[in-house]
Design a protein around this motif. Structure first.
Motif, PDB file in Angstrom:
ATOM      1  N   ALA A 189       1.029  -1.183   0.142  1.00  0.00           N
ATOM      2  CA  ALA A 189      -0.173  -0.010  -0.040  1.00  0.00           C
ATOM      3  C   ALA A 189       0.961   1.207  -0.065  1.00  0.00           C
ATOM      4  N   TYR A 190       0.552   2.124  -0.844  1.00  0.00           N
ATOM      5  CA  TYR A 190       1.367   3.241  -0.957  1.00  0.00           C
ATOM      6  C   TYR A 190       0.789   4.483  -0.670  1.00  0.00           C
ATOM      7  N   PRO A 191       1.479   5.627  -0.178  1.00  0.00           N
ATOM      8  CA  PRO A 191       0.854   7.079   0.033  1.00  0.00           C
ATOM      9  C   PRO A 191       0.474   7.727  -1.292  1.00  0.00           C
ATOM     10  N   SER A 192      -0.590   8.480  -1.215  1.00  0.00           N
ATOM     11  CA  SER A 192      -0.815   9.316  -2.176  1.00  0.00           C
ATOM     12  C   SER A 192       0.135  10.721  -2.456  1.00  0.00           C
ATOM     13  N   GLN A 193       0.207  11.058  -3.659  1.00  0.00           N
ATOM     14  CA  GLN A 193       1.152  12.217  -3.742  1.00  0.00           C
ATOM     15  C   GLN A 193       0.335  13.479  -2.530  1.00  0.00           C
ATOM     16  N   SER A 194      -0.870  13.684  -2.645  1.00  0.00           N
ATOM     17  CA  SER A 194      -1.381  14.687  -1.790  1.00  0.00           C
ATOM     18  C   SER A 194      -1.168  14.564  -0.303  1.00  0.00           C
ATOM     19  N   GLN A 195      -1.213  13.013   0.248  1.00  0.00           N
ATOM     20  CA  GLN A 195      -0.759  12.794   1.659  1.00  0.00           C
ATOM     21  C   GLN A 195       0.745  13.077   1.711  1.00  0.00           C
ATOM     22  N   LEU A 196       1.784  12.881   0.970  1.00  0.00           N
ATOM     23  CA  LEU A 196       3.018  13.101   1.110  1.00  0.00           C
ATOM     24  C   LEU A 196       3.060  14.796   1.023  1.00  0.00           C
ATOM     25  N   ALA A 197       2.304  15.413   0.363  1.00  0.00           N
ATOM     26  CA  ALA A 197       2.488  16.838   0.165  1.00  0.00           C
ATOM     27  C   ALA A 197       1.971  17.369   1.397  1.00  0.00           C
ATOM     28  N   ALA A 198       0.790  16.948   2.031  1.00  0.00           N
ATOM     29  CA  ALA A 198       0.483  17.266   3.377  1.00  0.00           C
ATOM     30  C   ALA A 198       1.305  16.833   4.571  1.00  0.00           C
ATOM     31  N   LEU A 199       1.958  15.947   4.377  1.00  0.00           N
ATOM     32  CA  LEU A 199       3.118  15.369   5.455  1.00  0.00           C
ATOM     33  C   LEU A 199       4.227  16.675   5.435  1.00  0.00           C
ATOM     34  N   GLN A 200       4.744  16.833   4.297  1.00  0.00           N
ATOM     35  CA  GLN A 200       5.895  17.931   4.172  1.00  0.00           C
ATOM     36  C   GLN A 200       5.360  19.211   4.546  1.00  0.00           C
ATOM     37  N   GLU A 201       4.259  19.679   4.526  1.00  0.00           N
ATOM     38  CA  GLU A 201       3.655  21.096   4.853  1.00  0.00           C
ATOM     39  C   GLU A 201       3.712  21.006   6.294  1.00  0.00           C
ATOM     40  N   ARG A 202       3.191  19.874   6.995  1.00  0.00           N
ATOM     41  CA  ARG A 202       2.975  19.879   8.408  1.00  0.00           C
ATOM     42  C   ARG A 202       4.584  19.784   9.147  1.00  0.00           C
ATOM     43  N   LEU A 203       5.265  19.068   8.356  1.00  0.00           N
ATOM     44  CA  LEU A 203       6.517  18.930   8.993  1.00  0.00           C
ATOM     45  C   LEU A 203       7.412  20.382   8.880  1.00  0.00           C
ATOM     46  N   GLU A 204       7.237  20.914   7.821  1.00  0.00           N
ATOM     47  CA  GLU A 204       7.858  22.373   7.636  1.00  0.00           C
ATOM     48  C   GLU A 204       7.243  23.634   8.579  1.00  0.00           C
ATOM     49  N   ALA A 205       6.029  23.340   9.032  1.00  0.00           N
ATOM     50  CA  ALA A 205       5.528  24.204   9.947  1.00  0.00           C
ATOM     51  C   ALA A 205       5.771  23.692  11.329  1.00  0.00           C
ATOM     52  N   ALA A 206       6.497  22.589  11.482  1.00  0.00           N
ATOM     53  CA  ALA A 206       6.601  22.066  12.997  1.00  0.00           C
ATOM     54  C   ALA A 206       7.924  22.613  13.635  1.00  0.00           C
ATOM     55  N   GLU A 207       8.064  22.748  15.086  1.00  0.00           N
ATOM     56  CA  GLU A 207       9.015  23.361  15.719  1.00  0.00           C
ATOM     57  C   GLU A 207      10.067  22.212  16.309  1.00  0.00           C
ATOM     58  N   ARG A 208       9.154  20.883  16.832  1.00  0.00           N
ATOM     59  CA  ARG A 208       9.617  20.127  17.324  1.00  0.00           C
ATOM     60  C   ARG A 208       9.287  18.746  16.896  1.00  0.00           C
ATOM     61  N   PRO A 209       9.492  18.246  15.719  1.00  0.00           N
ATOM     62  CA  PRO A 209       9.135  16.956  15.140  1.00  0.00           C
ATOM     63  C   PRO A 209       9.830  15.761  15.758  1.00  0.00           C
ATOM     64  N   PHE A 210       9.261  14.706  15.685  1.00  0.00           N
ATOM     65  CA  PHE A 210      10.018  13.526  16.266  1.00  0.00           C
ATOM     66  C   PHE A 210       9.480  12.268  15.322  1.00  0.00           C
ATOM     67  N   LEU A 211      10.412  11.204  14.797  1.00  0.00           N
ATOM     68  CA  LEU A 211      10.174  10.317  14.060  1.00  0.00           C
ATOM     69  C   LEU A 211      10.188   9.279  14.637  1.00  0.00           C
ATOM     70  N   LEU A 212       8.894   8.270  14.672  1.00  0.00           N
ATOM     71  CA  LEU A 212       9.081   7.060  15.429  1.00  0.00           C
ATOM     72  C   LEU A 212       8.770   6.003  14.408  1.00  0.00           C
ATOM     73  N   VAL A 213       9.784   4.914  14.395  1.00  0.00           N
ATOM     74  CA  VAL A 213       9.597   3.744  13.678  1.00  0.00           C
ATOM     75  C   VAL A 213       9.255   2.399  14.328  1.00  0.00           C
ATOM     76  N   GLY A 214       8.715   1.453  13.692  1.00  0.00           N
ATOM     77  CA  GLY A 214       8.320   0.325  14.352  1.00  0.00           C
ATOM     78  C   GLY A 214       7.837  -0.741  13.523  1.00  0.00           C
ATOM     79  N   GLY A 215       7.153  -1.768  14.081  1.00  0.00           N
ATOM     80  CA  GLY A 215       6.227  -2.496  13.474  1.00  0.00           C
ATOM     81  C   GLY A 215       7.119  -3.584  12.563  1.00  0.00           C
ATOM     82  N   SER A 216       6.598  -4.264  11.611  1.00  0.00           N
ATOM     83  CA  SER A 216       7.018  -5.338  10.760  1.00  0.00           C
ATOM     84  C   SER A 216       7.141  -5.170   9.292  1.00  0.00           C
TER      85      SER A 216
END
Length: 575
Positions: A189-216
């Motif tokens: 399952a892949y993200p849409s281009q609009s979702q990736l654009a929204a991610l970048q927009e929210r990231l660039e507006a953030a001040e203290r972001p954090f990336l959490l990875v896990g799962g299988s």
């Protein structure tokens, strides 16, 4: 087009033929008369499918579950009906909560005896219903290929997990002329281009972001893409509880293991972050420390939740942006994202990295043998090589804190916290990766839940190394007991055998270590013996039981609890 008539085969032959077509290379089993046609059919596949004969069904199930973690393909386990199935159920529960692809085949009474409470009869649909992705019974020999193909698809796709198939004896002994069903590739399952654009927009507006990875479901390519994304955006990265193989701790963006017993500064950073990007992880109870640093149902942080199961998105946490994608598909999309300005939080990431590096310095511990120094030495000697497996217990906090895991296949740890997992998992790792060291961390109680699987290491000449943490008690429960009922310890101690002598009965090498200065040489001897003799080695670690976890002592836990209880009682007293 020429159509060939399928040969007449019994159900066992059809089933094993189908497993081979789906790429099964190894099956773990405890033999039972209820599925004899399957066992017999393995004769025709000696060149492709290796049967691993285990000593107890929980050990067999754990080995299959570990195989699923190591390969991203379903680990296959066969057990007999009734007692065999109930013994194996602990591994099914582990696979479910750990999101591990697995298929458990269970022999079943024939349909001519069904619903009479025949010998060892259980309704497996009811028994396994809540701990599997799919549970079914194959009542028609001709439909075996259909069921096997579906089992592989269900176990691998979406959120991976276990499938249970019951095999009535008349289905296995019955005969049919039926074509095999060809396997199909995993669906991503892949993200849409609009979702990736929204991610970048929210990231660039953030001040203290954090990336959490896990799962299988991670691949090396997916890990590299996520690591490159974190580097481009200077993001601090943590791994979810017991998912230490998901991100290389040697990278400058890595800041720690998120979950139970994480260091204070990391917890504070998570609480203060204004954007949490969670990839592949459910952010379960252990990772969230009891849903504390991230609230349910509405987190304080803006949450971008990336997960392969749409039903999980919004189930516990309401995300600001939900992306239904698996880690492979999402990682592919991340390659298109490039920062449009220099990340403002780069200095914060660097500071968090320095704090993480400080946590790698061994803490003070009571007695002559420091478990902090033991794991620090294991990290230095292995230097990212091999695989470390653990079961459940406070002893596992030591490798989780001090060992820098080297990527996929280097950590096998049940997020469900099931005991007895470490030894079978180490055996499965050595079978799958014979050139790499396999180290099992095991508490004295945890080890004795499945120590019989040392027979598998002996039989198949598997050079694993077992570190047994001998403190003569159920240590994790003792810590809880001192917290809630300080000074009232009861029913938690036991008398152990001499583990270093016990291993010799399995052709192995054993030593007792009770001093810091002796551990490294003993560990190197154990590694050398295991690799040269291809037999198990064991080091029994005897230490002061007051050292219950990194930086924690039982005596201090008791004193704090007594003080708390005294304060509460005086507040309630009449003046």
């Amino acid at each position: 087009m020429t159509h060939t008539t399928p040969p007449l085969r019994n159900g066992g032959q059809i089933l094993i033929d189908q497993l081979r077509r789906h790429g099964t290379r190894r099956v773990f089993l405890v033999p039972g008369e209820s599925y004899l046609p399957c066992i017999d059919a393995l004769n025709e596949h000696r060149d492709a499918i290796e049967p691993i004969v285990c000593r107890q069904e929980s050990g067999a199930g754990y080995m299959a579950e570990a195989y699923g973690k190591l390969t991203n393909e379903p680990g296959v386990c066969f057990v007999t009906r009734g007692p065999g199935a109930t013994n194996a159920s602990i591994a099914v529960h582990t696979a479910y909560q750990d999101s591990t692809p697995m298929i458990l085949f269970i022999g079943q009474v024939g349909n001519d005896f069904i619903e009479r409470e025949a010998f060892q009869e259980i309704d497996y649909r009811r028994m396994f219903g809540q701990m599997t992705k799919w549970v079914a019974q194959i009542d028609d020999t001709a439909r075996i290929p259909e069921y096997i193909a579906r089992a592989y698809a269900v176990a691998r796709n979406g959120r991976p997990g276990p499938v249970v198939l019951a095999l009535p004896e008349d289905t296995l002994w019955g005969e049919a002329q039926v074509a095999d069903v060809e396997p199909r590739p995993r669906v991503h399952a892949y993200p849409s281009q609009s979702q990736l654009a929204a991610l970048q927009e929210r990231l660039e507006a953030a001040e203290r972001p954090f990336l959490l990875v896990g799962g299988s479901g991670w691949t090396q390519e997916a890990q590299q893409a996520v690591a490159a994304f974190a580097e481009r955006f200077a993001l601090p990265v943590g791994v979810a509880w017991r998912r230490l193989e998901c991100f290389d701790p040697r990278r400058e963006q890595y800041v720690g293991h998120v979950g139970n017993a994480m260091h204070t500064a990391l917890r504070e950073q998570l609480e203060a972050c204004d954007l949490l990007i969670a990839i592949g992880t459910r952010i379960g109870e252990a990772t969230s420390e009891g849903y504390s640093w991230i609230a349910s149902p509405v987190p304080r942080q803006a949450l971008i939740h990336v997960y392969p199961d749409p039903e999980e998105l919004g189930r516990v946490y309401q995300p600001s942006l939900a992306i239904n994608a698996d880690v492979v598909g999402f990682a592919t999309g991340l390659e298109t994202l490039v920062p449009r300005q220099s990340p403002r939080w780069a200095a914060t990431t660097q500071a968090a990295r320095h704090v993480y590096l400080d946590t790698l310095v061994p803490q003070q511990a009571p007695g002559r043998l420091s478990l902090d120094k033991v794991s620090h030495t294991v990290d230095r000697v292995l230097d990212g090589r091999g695989c470390i497996s653990v079961g459940a217990g406070n002893y596992a906090l030591y490798p989780h804190r001090y060992v820098r895991f080297g990527g996929l296949g280097t950590s096998l740890a049940p997020t469900v916290g099931s005991m007895g997992y470490g030894l079978p998992a180490a055996i499965s790792s050595k079978l799958e990766q014979p050139e790499r060291p396999a180290i099992c961390y095991a508490g004295d109680g945890c080890f004795q839940m499945n120590l019989q699987e040392l027979g598998v290491a002996l039989q198949y000449r598997l050079g694993i190394v077992v570190l047994v943490f001998n403190n003569g008690m159920w240590g994790t429960i003792r810590a809880h007991q001192e917290t809630d009922f300080p000074g009232r310890e009861i029913a938690l101690t036991f008398t152990n055998p001499e583990f270093a002598t016990l291993i010799q009965a399995y052709g192995g090498h054993g030593e007792i270590v009770d001093d810091d200065d002796a551990f490294e040489d003993a560990f190197r001897r154990a590694l050398a013996f295991a690799e040269q003799e291809r037999l198990p080695a064991l080091i029994e670690l005897r230490y002061d039981a007051d050292g219950i976890a990194p930086g924690q002592r039982l005596s201090a836990i008791r004193e704090a609890a007594l003080d708390r209880h005294y304060t509460q009682s005086t507040k309630g007293a009449t003046p």
